[in-house]
Scaffold this motif. Structure first.
Motif, mmCIF file in Angstrom:
data_model
loop_
_atom_site.group_PDB
_atom_site.id
_atom_site.type_symbol
_atom_site.label_atom_id
_atom_site.label_comp_id
_atom_site.label_asym_id
_atom_site.label_seq_id
_atom_site.Cartn_x
_atom_site.Cartn_y
_atom_site.Cartn_z
ATOM 1 N N ASN A 49 0.790 -1.213 -0.080
ATOM 2 C CA ASN A 49 0.015 0.058 0.122
ATOM 3 C C ASN A 49 0.642 1.222 -0.010
ATOM 4 O O ASN A 49 0.167 2.241 -0.548
ATOM 5 N N GLU A 50 1.903 1.104 0.542
ATOM 6 C CA GLU A 50 2.919 2.355 0.661
ATOM 7 C C GLU A 50 3.048 2.867 -0.702
ATOM 8 O O GLU A 50 3.665 2.071 -1.672
ATOM 9 N N ILE A 51 3.397 4.075 -0.706
ATOM 10 C CA ILE A 51 3.959 4.736 -2.105
ATOM 11 C C ILE A 51 5.442 4.755 -1.853
ATOM 12 O O ILE A 51 6.021 5.084 -0.618
ATOM 13 N N ILE A 52 6.049 4.196 -3.042
ATOM 14 C CA ILE A 52 7.331 4.035 -2.981
ATOM 15 C C ILE A 52 8.226 4.786 -4.150
ATOM 16 O O ILE A 52 7.516 4.665 -5.318
ATOM 17 N N SER A 53 8.698 5.768 -3.989
ATOM 18 C CA SER A 53 9.375 6.281 -5.180
ATOM 19 C C SER A 53 10.800 6.230 -5.090
ATOM 20 O O SER A 53 11.397 5.779 -3.978
ATOM 21 N N SER A 54 11.689 6.799 -6.070
ATOM 22 C CA SER A 54 13.103 6.700 -6.076
ATOM 23 C C SER A 54 13.543 7.344 -5.026
ATOM 24 O O SER A 54 14.974 6.925 -4.388
ATOM 25 N N GLU A 55 12.758 8.404 -4.431
ATOM 26 C CA GLU A 55 13.608 9.219 -3.249
ATOM 27 C C GLU A 55 13.166 8.640 -1.973
ATOM 28 O O GLU A 55 13.620 9.146 -0.931
ATOM 29 N N THR A 56 12.510 7.562 -1.805
ATOM 30 C CA THR A 56 12.178 7.141 -0.730
ATOM 31 C C THR A 56 13.349 6.351 0.115
ATOM 32 O O THR A 56 14.118 5.651 -0.836
ATOM 33 N N GLN A 57 13.415 6.879 1.320
ATOM 34 C CA GLN A 57 14.730 6.294 1.957
ATOM 35 C C GLN A 57 14.449 4.772 2.569
ATOM 36 O O GLN A 57 12.967 4.538 2.967
ATOM 37 N N VAL A 58 15.197 3.739 2.102
ATOM 38 C CA VAL A 58 14.608 2.480 2.413
ATOM 39 C C VAL A 58 14.347 1.987 3.629
ATOM 40 O O VAL A 58 13.202 1.113 3.654
ATOM 41 N N MET A 59 14.925 2.465 4.893
ATOM 42 C CA MET A 59 14.542 1.961 6.058
ATOM 43 C C MET A 59 13.213 2.730 6.654
ATOM 44 O O MET A 59 12.616 2.280 7.667
#
Length: 78
Positions: A21-31
């Motif tokens: 469900n979470e929005i994941i983009s290239s700028e998302t911090q992995v942790m």
């Protein structure tokens, strides 16, 4: 639809973290991704290695802080 490296990495992250469900983009911090812990981090690396036929050096793994870091590595090494 042809899947891009970005799509594949996002799918791997979602599968390993069981987070759909979470929005994941290239700028998302992995942790910051729910379900992403140190074990998930390794499992994501293993899945990326298998998917893109890569060998990621142990020293590189700690450099992946954002999704973009993973994508950049894949782009440079495939």
């Amino acid at each position: 639809k042809i899947m891009t490296a970005n799509d594949l990495v996002e799918e791997i992250i979602r599968d390993v973290t069981n987070n759909h469900n979470e929005i994941i983009s290239s700028e998302t911090q992995v942790m910051s991704i729910e379900g992403w812990d140190s074990l998930a981090h390794l499992n994501i690396i293993f899945a990326i290695e298998a998917e893109f036929n890569l060998k990621i050096e142990l020293g590189e793994i700690e450099n992946f802080k954002k999704v973009a870091d993973l994508l950049e590595y894949i782009e440079k090494n495939t």
